[in-house]
Motif scaffolding. Structure first.
Motif, PDB file in Angstrom:
ATOM      1  N   SER A  32       0.874  -1.159   0.000  1.00  0.00           N
ATOM      2  CA  SER A  32       0.000   0.000   0.000  1.00  0.00           C
ATOM      3  C   SER A  32       0.917   1.215   0.000  1.00  0.00           C
ATOM      4  O   SER A  32       1.657   1.431   0.965  1.00  0.00           O
ATOM      5  N   GLY A  33       0.923   1.944  -1.076  1.00  0.00           N
ATOM      6  CA  GLY A  33       1.952   2.961  -1.237  1.00  0.00           C
ATOM      7  C   GLY A  33       3.306   2.254  -1.340  1.00  0.00           C
ATOM      8  O   GLY A  33       3.401   1.173  -1.904  1.00  0.00           O
ATOM      9  N   GLU A  35       4.850   1.005   1.125  1.00  0.00           N
ATOM     10  CA  GLU A  35       5.032   0.071   2.241  1.00  0.00           C
ATOM     11  C   GLU A  35       4.406  -1.285   1.963  1.00  0.00           C
ATOM     12  O   GLU A  35       3.348  -1.388   1.345  1.00  0.00           O
ATOM     13  N   ILE A  36       5.036  -2.306   2.508  1.00  0.00           N
ATOM     14  CA  ILE A  36       4.460  -3.639   2.432  1.00  0.00           C
ATOM     15  C   ILE A  36       3.595  -3.800   3.679  1.00  0.00           C
ATOM     16  O   ILE A  36       4.027  -3.518   4.785  1.00  0.00           O
ATOM     17  N   THR A  37       2.343  -4.166   3.499  1.00  0.00           N
ATOM     18  CA  THR A  37       1.448  -4.237   4.664  1.00  0.00           C
ATOM     19  C   THR A  37       1.011  -5.655   4.987  1.00  0.00           C
ATOM     20  O   THR A  37       0.408  -5.891   6.009  1.00  0.00           O
ATOM     21  N   GLU A  38       1.281  -6.592   4.129  1.00  0.00           N
ATOM     22  CA  GLU A  38       0.908  -7.969   4.458  1.00  0.00           C
ATOM     23  C   GLU A  38       1.667  -8.959   3.598  1.00  0.00           C
ATOM     24  O   GLU A  38       1.813  -8.759   2.393  1.00  0.00           O
ATOM     25  N   ILE A 136       0.151   9.526  -6.880  1.00  0.00           N
ATOM     26  CA  ILE A 136       0.313   9.731  -5.430  1.00  0.00           C
ATOM     27  C   ILE A 136       0.241   8.429  -4.652  1.00  0.00           C
ATOM     28  O   ILE A 136       0.639   8.371  -3.502  1.00  0.00           O
ATOM     29  N   HIS A 137      -0.310   7.392  -5.258  1.00  0.00           N
ATOM     30  CA  HIS A 137      -0.494   6.169  -4.466  1.00  0.00           C
ATOM     31  C   HIS A 137      -0.661   4.956  -5.370  1.00  0.00           C
ATOM     32  O   HIS A 137      -1.191   5.061  -6.480  1.00  0.00           O
ATOM     33  N   ASP A 139      -1.798   0.660  -4.932  1.00  0.00           N
ATOM     34  CA  ASP A 139      -2.165  -0.512  -4.136  1.00  0.00           C
ATOM     35  C   ASP A 139      -1.925  -1.706  -5.036  1.00  0.00           C
ATOM     36  O   ASP A 139      -2.765  -2.018  -5.896  1.00  0.00           O
ATOM     37  N   ILE A 173      -3.302   5.524  -8.288  1.00  0.00           N
ATOM     38  CA  ILE A 173      -4.088   6.741  -8.076  1.00  0.00           C
ATOM     39  C   ILE A 173      -3.239   7.972  -8.369  1.00  0.00           C
ATOM     40  O   ILE A 173      -2.096   8.075  -7.914  1.00  0.00           O
ATOM     41  N   THR A 182      -8.373   7.046 -10.620  1.00  0.00           N
ATOM     42  CA  THR A 182      -7.942   5.681 -10.328  1.00  0.00           C
ATOM     43  C   THR A 182      -7.897   4.869 -11.605  1.00  0.00           C
ATOM     44  O   THR A 182      -8.829   4.932 -12.415  1.00  0.00           O
TER      45      THR A 182
ATOM     46  N   THR B  81       6.745  -6.025   7.575  1.00  0.00           N
ATOM     47  CA  THR B  81       5.651  -5.061   7.724  1.00  0.00           C
ATOM     48  C   THR B  81       5.852  -4.327   9.043  1.00  0.00           C
ATOM     49  O   THR B  81       5.636  -4.890  10.114  1.00  0.00           O
ATOM     50  N   LYS B 326      -7.490  -9.911   7.373  1.00  0.00           N
ATOM     51  CA  LYS B 326      -6.861  -9.137   8.435  1.00  0.00           C
ATOM     52  C   LYS B 326      -7.771  -7.967   8.789  1.00  0.00           C
ATOM     53  O   LYS B 326      -8.518  -7.491   7.942  1.00  0.00           O
TER      54      LYS B 326
END
Lengths: 454, 437
Positions: A32-33, A35-38, A136-137, A139, A173, A182, B81, B326
């Motif tokens: 997400s952006g 960063e790795i979130t999962e 800007i973003h 996913d 986005i 989008t 993460t 999650k």
């Protein structure tokens, strides 16, 4: 597992029963952006029991093997209740008994690729859009779904089939501080990890579209002649026509059933539509459906005339038509329902340039952003489009939604291109999700399309 | 489960184990006939661990192999993460009235009879295709974390969904009822629907242009979906919302007050803790048109340096295995405050306009920007305060941050919706672009 399933099945007293055990292993890598979130990679499993008794069909899904007796009791009791309530009698069309283990060929087995490599590839694609101004973003995620299915029925069919679906997909986005735009991205398929490699151009091109959309003009609502690109024409084929080819969607709707009689002229005579789950390498590929029936290609529309439809064993019996292996479940949590495999408009002879010339003035609409159907009405959004003036592509458009009536639109397909393209990332949410639902088409011209805008 | 948890939490800084069990029954009538009786018995476990400020996640359906379960979670740490979140210490033993033991005594025979009775009421007054689904069952959740939190809750739910389908379409008018136990549908509840259906039988062509649009409660999720996107903590953090700097600003008509009300026991699935064990409370999102709050789970609250608003729920737009989800920021108990006019009065306020009784393509279009563009099915047409027919092939489009400024009136009653826990009144808007072929 087959032996265990057979042993459980032997405890059932019914006219017919089947039992499917399935392990679904999903690997997810989510960005997400920047960063790795999962990251997760876990197996989950369960059973689906179906019982045919006293001309009724009942199903129960359960997680733990020790719940089999309870599930069986529920299914048998439900069959009994149905039988007492004047149901539409259920029968199953006859199909050959199959004993097979099927593992489709893969170009690079995703299971053999280390998770670190999958993360790096996803990260790489996730970063590409940021090279483009005003992004800007993002996913972007990697999704790998492995379904290992064991199916047995009381007729003697025993099938093991393993299907692996991979994709790197998501959205990009853009913003100029005033508006957010989008665009969806996605590469993937059913034939291994190789399809995910060397796809930088796809992510870059989509990012450029997202950026350009900031300066695009919102489409003015109205009625237009349009060219749909392959993806959008594919979604139309899936949403507007394909769902009507699913026998379970029309069987209890007398008016729809009447209009969808085999032999009915539904479209212009240039229009041919087929659903073929047996094309190797395509997202929608499988050999056996989730009631143990071999998948077959089905010609649905031939020269504008309805000549076939998609069936389960139950609906094939009810319609007195041939079963064709289109009864598929999302996973171990569901009894199967009728689904499309790979549905597409068959190509004709016109080049894209010829279509533009034929259109003259109108709109060129590209790439779907969701769609839905209800009865003969459908709607779907386009991610972007262009004004076409005198056969030339000009200003970029956004905020485009198309709505229409199936029968009118099928008749309004005026020309079909020669450039068939099938989707790599499909999906359909008819009660259950089908991530392998694949659709496509060549470019097509549709007259008098209703376009919603602000 | 506690013993297992003690095994799982070794060698990590923090851990959280989530368990769910659910038993559901579904009775389906299509075109007045019983077509399906289905049962599901599902359960699963999710594990989140934190080690060296890195978050790991795994799930399993059964606990036959706890070592593999933990290994999967430990493996997922490799992704890196990053988080500074703390699982909450929650000793709140408050219980909401979520479970009615009567649910255990319902039989499918009883539900089948109820469906027949409802069909009978419709058939007395209408010759129409009637589809009914009744879903009922129980669900149990348990959350345990390394702060000593041990929370459980049990839910019962009974949902009736009837659709009266218009001829030559697959679209119809909905009746929806939610309860925690079997309750017969009152005859009178169906009368307004029957009256509306009769008026909609007349197929007509309607003019294009900007006009009044009445969203019925079951259609309003289209607009609220965009607002939920705009106010979600994750989207605020990533700045993919037009509302990032708008707290305290008027974004909608002063007639709109929208809040999350998890403690509201009027509907099934009320919650005094979210799926991360955080205590919940009423959270004002929009008060008299003014944007008041964004909503957060633990992960994004940490990112933003704020407290979780108790809105961390295991959810995804397209469902999926529950154990595999999650927690994400979610408004699961959204309420729009009712206004002062009845539905009939709202219709009488319409000189010219349409009633959005069902939508196609709610998920399509540019959701982060607040744009919507939907097919209307069914679309009832109103002139001079009276429904005069039904238009086919009609669309509306707009942006919620414009459209929701133009509220004429809000209905004086809440209705349950397709999403458990969310209840809306009907809302009449003005100046929405309608296009119809």
């Amino acid at each position: 597992m087959i032996e265990k399933l057979k042993s459980l099945l032997s405890k059932i007293s019914a006219d017919y029963a089947d039992l499917r055990y399935e392990i679904k292993t999903e690997t997810k890598i989510v960005f997400s952006g920047h960063e790795i979130t999962e990251v997760s990679s876990c197996p989950a499993d369960g059973f689906v029991l179906r019982v045919l008794k006293k001309n009724t069909l009942a199903s129960t899904t359960f997680t733990r093997e020790q719940d089999f007796e309870k599930a069986l009791k529920t299914a048998l009791s439900n069959a009994e209740i149905m039988a007492q309530n004047d149901p539409v009698p259920v029968g199953f069309a006859l199909v050959p008994v199959i004993k097979d283990k099927f593992f489709p060929g893969l170009e690079e087995d995703p299971e053999k690729i280390p998770i670190e490599e999958k993360i790096e590839l996803t990260r790489h694609y996730n970063e590409i859009p940021y090279q483009v101004p005003n992004i800007i973003h993002t996913d972007i995620s990697y999704n790998e779904t492995i379904r290992e299915k064991c199916f047995v029925n009381t007729e003697g069919t025993e099938i093991v089939e393993k299907l692996i679906t991979t994709r790197i997909a998501g959205s990009i986005i853009s913003s100029d501080g005033k508006t957010l735009q989008t665009v969806r991205v996605g590469v993937g398929g059913s034939n291994g990890f190789a399809v995910l490699r060397n796809r930088e151009e796809h992510f870059l091109k989509k990012a450029e579209i997202a950026s350009k959309l900031l300066n695009a003009v919102p489409v003015k609502a109205g009625i237009y002649n349009v060219i749909l690109n392959q993806n959008l024409a594919g979604v139309f084929t899936h949403e507007a026509f394909g769902h009507f080819s699913e026998a379970d969607l029309i069987e209890n709707n007398p008016t729809m059933r009447d209009r969808m009689k085999i032999g009915a002229r539904l479209g212009n005579d240039i229009l041919n539509i087929v659903d073929d789950p047996t094309i190797p390498g395509q997202l929608g590929f499988y050999k056996y459906d989730d009631e143990g029936v071999a998948a077959k290609p089905v010609q649905l529309l031939k020269n504008g005339v309805l000549v076939g439809r998609l069936h389960s064993r139950r609906t094939a019996h009810a319609f007195n038509e041939e079963p064709n292996g289109h009864c598929v479940a999302e996973d171990y949590r569901y009894a199967p329902i009728i689904r499309m495999g790979t549905i597409f408009i068959q190509p004709r002879d016109k080049s894209f340039e010829e279509l533009l010339e034929l259109l003259g003035d109108g709109l060129y609409l590209c790439d779907a952003m969701g769609g839905q159907t209800s009865g003969e009405n459908f709607t779907f959004a386009a991610q972007y489009g262009y004004v076409v003036r005198n056969g030339k592509i000009t200003d970029m458009l956004r905020d485009i939604n198309i709505s229409g009536n199936l029968y009118e639109t099928l008749n309004n397909i005026e020309a079909i291109g020669n450039d068939l393209k099938l989707g790599e990332v499909g999906g359909c949410g008819k009660g259950q999700l089908n991530i392998r639902s694949c659709y496509g088409a060549p470019h097509i011209i549709v007259k008098n399309a209703v376009i919603g805008g602000v | 489960m506690k013993e297992l948890f003690n095994q799982l939490k070794t060698n990590v800084d923090q851990a959280e184990l989530y368990h769910y069990e659910s038993v559901q029954h579904e009775v389906t009538f299509q075109n007045g006939k019983l077509t399906e009786l289905e049962g599901t018995i599902q359960s699963g476990y999710s594990l989140r661990i934190i080690k060296d400020n890195t978050l790991g996640f795994a799930y399993t359906k059964t606990l036959t192999n706890p070592a593999l379960f933990l290994e999967s979670a430990l493996n997922s740490l490799k992704a890196g993460t990053r988080t500074n979140l703390y699982f909450p210490e929650n000793k709140n033993s408050k219980k909401l009235r979520n479970y009615d033991p009567g649910i255990e005594n319902i039989t499918n025979n009883q539900v089948v009879d109820e469906c027949r009775r409802i069909i009978g009421i419709f058939k007395e007054k209408l010759d129409a295709k009637i589809d009914i689904r009744i879903l009922y069952g129980t669900e149990k959740i348990q959350i345990m974390n390394s702060q000593g939190t041990e929370l459980t809750d049990e839910f019962s739910s009974y949902l009736v969904l009837c659709e009266v389908v218009f001829p030559n379409t697959a679209g119809g008018l909905y009746y929806l009822r939610r309860a925690k136990n079997y309750t017969p549908v009152p005859d009178r509840d169906l009368n307004d629907l029957i009256e509306m259906y009769k008026k909609g039988l007349n197929e007509i062509k309607i003019p294009n242009g900007k006009m009044k649009v009445l969203f019925l409660p079951t259609s309003l999720y289209v607009l609220l979906w965009r607002l939920q996107s705009g106010t979600a903590g994750n989207n605020i953090y990533h700045k993919k919302s037009p509302l990032v700097d708008k707290i305290g600003e008027k974004i909608f008509s002063e007639k709109l007050t929208i809040y999350d009300d998890p403690l509201n026991e009027a509907y099934p699935f009320a919650r005094c803790f979210d799926d991360e064990g955080v205590s919940t409370n009423r959270l004002m999102i929009v008060e008299k048109g003014v944007l008041k709050n964004f909503y957060y789970d633990l992960f994004y609250a940490d990112k933003m340096g704020v407290k979780s608003t108790g809105c961390g729920y295991k959810g995804a737009a397209w469902g999926g295995e529950f154990a595999a989800l999650k927690p994400v920021p979610a408004l699961e108990h959204l309420i729009i405050e009712p206004g002062e006019k009845s539905l009939k009065e709202l219709i009488r306020l319409m000189d010219r306009g349409i009633i959005v009784a069902g939508v196609l393509g709610a998920h399509s279009g540019n959701i982060p920007n607040g744009d919507f563009s939907i097919g209307i099915e069914p679309c009832l047409y109103v002139e001079n305060g009276e429904i005069i027919g039904r238009a086919k092939n009609t669309m509306i489009a707009g942006n919620i941050y414009n459209v929701m400024k133009n509220v004429v009136e809000v209905e004086n009653q809440l209705h349950p919706t397709f999403m458990a826990g969310k209840a809306f009144p009907a809302i009449l808007f003005d100046e929405i672009m309608v296009v119809s072929a």
